[in-house]
Write a protein that holds these residues in place. Sequence first.
Motif, PDB file in Angstrom:
ATOM      1  N   PHE A  66       6.891   6.283  -0.627  1.00  0.00           N
ATOM      2  CA  PHE A  66       6.747   5.994   0.804  1.00  0.00           C
ATOM      3  C   PHE A  66       5.710   6.897   1.449  1.00  0.00           C
ATOM      4  O   PHE A  66       4.858   6.444   2.223  1.00  0.00           O
ATOM      5  N   LEU A  67       5.766   8.196   1.132  1.00  0.00           N
ATOM      6  CA  LEU A  67       4.820   9.140   1.731  1.00  0.00           C
ATOM      7  C   LEU A  67       3.388   8.865   1.264  1.00  0.00           C
ATOM      8  O   LEU A  67       2.453   8.913   2.063  1.00  0.00           O
ATOM      9  N   SER A  68       3.219   8.592  -0.020  1.00  0.00           N
ATOM     10  CA  SER A  68       1.862   8.329  -0.519  1.00  0.00           C
ATOM     11  C   SER A  68       1.280   7.064   0.102  1.00  0.00           C
ATOM     12  O   SER A  68       0.074   6.993   0.374  1.00  0.00           O
ATOM     13  N   GLY A  69       2.123   6.070   0.334  1.00  0.00           N
ATOM     14  CA  GLY A  69       1.642   4.850   0.957  1.00  0.00           C
ATOM     15  C   GLY A  69       1.328   5.006   2.431  1.00  0.00           C
ATOM     16  O   GLY A  69       0.578   4.197   2.991  1.00  0.00           O
ATOM     17  N   SER A  70       1.888   6.033   3.059  1.00  0.00           N
ATOM     18  CA  SER A  70       1.661   6.244   4.495  1.00  0.00           C
ATOM     19  C   SER A  70       0.596   7.300   4.782  1.00  0.00           C
ATOM     20  O   SER A  70       0.344   7.609   5.952  1.00  0.00           O
ATOM     21  N   LEU A  71       0.003   7.880   3.745  1.00  0.00           N
ATOM     22  CA  LEU A  71      -0.995   8.935   3.952  1.00  0.00           C
ATOM     23  C   LEU A  71      -2.142   8.469   4.851  1.00  0.00           C
ATOM     24  O   LEU A  71      -2.583   9.187   5.754  1.00  0.00           O
ATOM     25  N   ALA A  72      -2.635   7.267   4.588  1.00  0.00           N
ATOM     26  CA  ALA A  72      -3.800   6.766   5.331  1.00  0.00           C
ATOM     27  C   ALA A  72      -3.470   6.426   6.771  1.00  0.00           C
ATOM     28  O   ALA A  72      -4.386   6.192   7.572  1.00  0.00           O
ATOM     29  N   ALA A  86      -7.472   8.639   1.437  1.00  0.00           N
ATOM     30  CA  ALA A  86      -6.012   8.698   1.348  1.00  0.00           C
ATOM     31  C   ALA A  86      -5.394   7.380   0.913  1.00  0.00           C
ATOM     32  O   ALA A  86      -4.199   7.340   0.579  1.00  0.00           O
ATOM     33  N   SER A  87      -6.173   6.314   0.937  1.00  0.00           N
ATOM     34  CA  SER A  87      -5.643   4.999   0.537  1.00  0.00           C
ATOM     35  C   SER A  87      -6.216   4.527  -0.793  1.00  0.00           C
ATOM     36  O   SER A  87      -6.103   3.337  -1.128  1.00  0.00           O
ATOM     37  N   ARG A 144      -9.351  -2.814   3.938  1.00  0.00           N
ATOM     38  CA  ARG A 144      -9.071  -3.150   5.336  1.00  0.00           C
ATOM     39  C   ARG A 144      -8.452  -1.999   6.116  1.00  0.00           C
ATOM     40  O   ARG A 144      -7.934  -2.203   7.215  1.00  0.00           O
ATOM     41  N   ILE A 145      -8.478  -0.805   5.547  1.00  0.00           N
ATOM     42  CA  ILE A 145      -7.776   0.311   6.166  1.00  0.00           C
ATOM     43  C   ILE A 145      -8.327   0.644   7.548  1.00  0.00           C
ATOM     44  O   ILE A 145      -7.602   1.121   8.427  1.00  0.00           O
ATOM     45  N   HIS A 146      -9.613   0.380   7.793  1.00  0.00           N
ATOM     46  CA  HIS A 146     -10.194   0.703   9.085  1.00  0.00           C
ATOM     47  C   HIS A 146      -9.677  -0.223  10.187  1.00  0.00           C
ATOM     48  O   HIS A 146      -9.838   0.075  11.378  1.00  0.00           O
ATOM     49  N   ARG A 147      -9.010  -1.329   9.813  1.00  0.00           N
ATOM     50  CA  ARG A 147      -8.473  -2.251  10.815  1.00  0.00           C
ATOM     51  C   ARG A 147      -7.017  -1.965  11.152  1.00  0.00           C
ATOM     52  O   ARG A 147      -6.463  -2.586  12.058  1.00  0.00           O
ATOM     53  N   ASP A 148      -6.401  -1.081  10.396  1.00  0.00           N
ATOM     54  CA  ASP A 148      -4.964  -0.818  10.570  1.00  0.00           C
ATOM     55  C   ASP A 148      -4.772   0.663  10.877  1.00  0.00           C
ATOM     56  O   ASP A 148      -5.097   1.526  10.060  1.00  0.00           O
ATOM     57  N   ASP A 149      -4.211   0.953  12.059  1.00  0.00           N
ATOM     58  CA  ASP A 149      -3.982   2.355  12.436  1.00  0.00           C
ATOM     59  C   ASP A 149      -2.534   2.787  12.251  1.00  0.00           C
ATOM     60  O   ASP A 149      -2.147   3.893  12.642  1.00  0.00           O
ATOM     61  N   GLY A 150      -1.716   1.905  11.673  1.00  0.00           N
ATOM     62  CA  GLY A 150      -0.330   2.273  11.388  1.00  0.00           C
ATOM     63  C   GLY A 150       0.623   2.138  12.546  1.00  0.00           C
ATOM     64  O   GLY A 150       1.765   2.600  12.465  1.00  0.00           O
ATOM     65  N   THR A 151       0.200   1.497  13.641  1.00  0.00           N
ATOM     66  CA  THR A 151       1.056   1.382  14.822  1.00  0.00           C
ATOM     67  C   THR A 151       1.689  -0.004  14.965  1.00  0.00           C
ATOM     68  O   THR A 151       2.427  -0.229  15.916  1.00  0.00           O
TER      69      THR A 151
END
Length: 247
Positions: A25-31, A124-125, A183-190
């Motif tokens: 879970f933590l490794s997947g949430s690093l980015a 991180a991703s 696509r990580i630049h499109r997702d800020d985790g919110t």
Amino acid sequence: MSQQIYVINAALAVLLLLLALCAGFLSGSLAFRKTEESLQRTSLATLALIGLMTLISIGKVTMLIATYSYRSWFVLDSALLFLTLIVVPTIAIAFFSLPRLLQLAKLRPRESEAAISRTKRRAASEVRLVVPIQVLVIEALLYASINVFPLGMALRKQMLVIGLFVLMSPAVLIWRQSVRHRRIHRDDGTSTIHLIKRVVFITMAFMLLAFGVIHTMNNAKTLSDDAAERDELFPFSITISPAFTGK
């Protein structure tokens, strides 16, 4: 003795699964960390979990060596499962994930609230950072299932067939993480999906812990009752008279 071995073996397997689940879970949430300081702390926490899993693995190997003379067939069977499902992905983590986690853990943010740059989020991703840890989660789940549920040989073969499909999971995880990395630049985790994932993770962790403990204790009680029944059915022992030995 068999009851104690079973309880210790199952407890180590469940604990290893819980730690692997947290690390995955933590490794997947690093980015999706907001600041560089948070990214550094999460990386350190992931490294600590990997270290704890390594200690548990060493304890597991020590137990196998200590019980070899008592029940060699059990040791060989358990060692093969442990090598295939735990040691192999752990080696992959050491080669691929660990160096990248160490780089992230060495970050020295100039400001405590400095936002994470796009370059660091992509780092991180990376597939080679996240996927080996997530593969360990899946295989630790299979390993815990085999150890917590005492299966007969017929069901054990079916479980091994399922395991072959589980071993195909890295390909799916690599594809999934590759898409997320692009696509990580499109997702800020919110987004709402991340909140749902956190709730599912916490719920799953508590359910696994409770179920593992309850089922292990029930099986241990069954083993104890079976041993007591055997003692009641065969309360005598056979001795050889000295007259037959010529002494």
